[in-house]
Design an enzyme around this catalytic site. Structure first.
Site, PDB file in Angstrom:
ATOM      1  N   CYS A 148     -32.955 -35.363  32.288  1.00 45.77           N
ATOM      2  CA  CYS A 148     -33.380 -36.758  32.429  1.00 45.77           C
ATOM      3  C   CYS A 148     -32.648 -37.399  33.609  1.00 45.77           C
ATOM      4  O   CYS A 148     -31.463 -37.129  33.841  1.00 45.77           O
ATOM      5  CB  CYS A 148     -33.085 -37.523  31.140  1.00 45.77           C
ATOM      6  SG  CYS A 148     -34.061 -36.992  29.723  1.00 45.77           S
TER       7      CYS A 148
ATOM      8  N   CYS B 240     -29.080 -39.095  33.366  1.00 43.89           N
ATOM      9  CA  CYS B 240     -27.966 -38.242  32.945  1.00 43.89           C
ATOM     10  C   CYS B 240     -27.827 -36.988  33.794  1.00 43.89           C
ATOM     11  O   CYS B 240     -27.224 -36.000  33.376  1.00 43.89           O
ATOM     12  CB  CYS B 240     -28.133 -37.868  31.468  1.00 43.89           C
ATOM     13  SG  CYS B 240     -28.180 -39.298  30.362  1.00 43.89           S
TER      14      CYS B 240
ATOM     15  N   CYS C 214     -29.497 -40.891  21.915  1.00 46.88           N
ATOM     16  CA  CYS C 214     -30.651 -40.927  22.825  1.00 46.88           C
ATOM     17  C   CYS C 214     -31.334 -39.562  22.834  1.00 46.88           C
ATOM     18  O   CYS C 214     -32.562 -39.459  22.707  1.00 46.88           O
ATOM     19  CB  CYS C 214     -30.201 -41.302  24.231  1.00 46.88           C
ATOM     20  SG  CYS C 214     -31.550 -41.485  25.426  1.00 46.88           S
ATOM     21  N   CYS C 215     -30.548 -38.488  22.954  1.00 47.54           N
ATOM     22  CA  CYS C 215     -31.103 -37.140  22.940  1.00 47.54           C
ATOM     23  C   CYS C 215     -31.738 -36.818  21.592  1.00 47.54           C
ATOM     24  O   CYS C 215     -32.769 -36.143  21.524  1.00 47.54           O
ATOM     25  CB  CYS C 215     -30.020 -36.110  23.248  1.00 47.54           C
ATOM     26  SG  CYS C 215     -29.509 -36.043  24.979  1.00 47.54           S
TER      27      CYS C 215
ATOM     28  N   CYS D 216     -27.792 -31.196  24.483  1.00 46.37           N
ATOM     29  CA  CYS D 216     -28.599 -32.333  24.039  1.00 46.37           C
ATOM     30  C   CYS D 216     -28.853 -32.335  22.540  1.00 46.37           C
ATOM     31  O   CYS D 216     -29.295 -33.340  21.985  1.00 46.37           O
ATOM     32  CB  CYS D 216     -29.941 -32.358  24.775  1.00 46.37           C
ATOM     33  SG  CYS D 216     -30.983 -30.919  24.428  1.00 46.37           S
TER      34      CYS D 216
END
Length: 218
Positions: free
Chosen positions: A183, A186, A101-102, A209
């Site tokens: 975010c 998280c 995702c990062c 990240c």
């Protein structure tokens, strides 16, 4: 580095014809770097990595600070749409594969930027994590870009003193117990016995990240 040292270094890059940009998460401890840049050259692009998952308060704070400091702020968005950021079971990646995702929302977009600029002014501090503690003031990044870390030796006390001296605004979520704000999915509030960065990706074997691991050459 002091303000004058940072100014001299940035002026040296510019005199050499190098193009510069900085990235910012627009947290309270990020404001010092942004304020310093606004004093030196407010035309330097300030890139906000807009993952689409930020707290609404962060987006509003970004707009407020950009106006207050007259920053040249640019929203950088991922090229992969959210409906494609799901695992085999249909779950969004931040729930099952936060590293990927990062990568899609932060690392890959910034990697593209590194192809366009010569110098990345990055406000990491050595006291934030073991990874960052090993960094140098100037390091090589992919695509021949230089990472410049002017805040590497700054401490929380130095950040606080600078904020107080210039009466800089603070992120509104700090009053609610958030200290390291990324975010929304998280990020959690900080408990009294926690270090600042422990509030990120809480309970996961993850502390960075990818911006400061994948986009740096040791």
């Amino acid at each position: 580095m002091t303000f004058e040292e940072i100014k001299k270094k940035i002026s040296g890059y510019k005199d050499a014809g190098r193009s510069l940009f900085t990235t910012s998460s627009f947290q309270s401890h990020s404001i010092v770097m942004l304020h310093i840049i606004s004093r030196i050259d407010p035309e330097i692009p300030v890139v906000f990595i807009n993952t689409g998952y930020h707290f609404p308060e962060t987006v509003r704070f970004k707009d407020e600070v950009s106006r207050l400091f007259s920053l040249n702020t640019i929203d950088l968005k991922p090229s992969t749409p959210k409906f494609m950021q799901r695992d085999a079971d249909g779950r969004l990646l931040f729930t099952s594969d936060p590293d990927h995702c990062c990568y899609l929302n932060k690392t890959m977009p910034v990697d593209t930027l590194l192809r366009k600029y010569d110098v990345w002014i990055n406000g990491i501090r050595g006291d934030q994590s073991s990874v960052r503690k090993r960094m140098k003031v100037e390091q090589e990044a992919p695509h021949g870009t230089i990472r410049f870390h002017p805040m590497l030796d700054w401490t929380p006390r130095m950040i606080y003193q600078y904020q107080k001296e210039f009466d800089l605004p603070r992120h509104p979520l700090e009053e609610q117990g958030y200290m390291s704000i990324g975010c929304e999915p998280c990020t959690r509030k900080v408990d009294p016995d926690m270090m600042e960065r422990e509030a990120r990706w809480y309970g996961m074997s993850k502390a960075e990240c990818g911006l400061h691991t994948d986009l740096v050459k040791n």
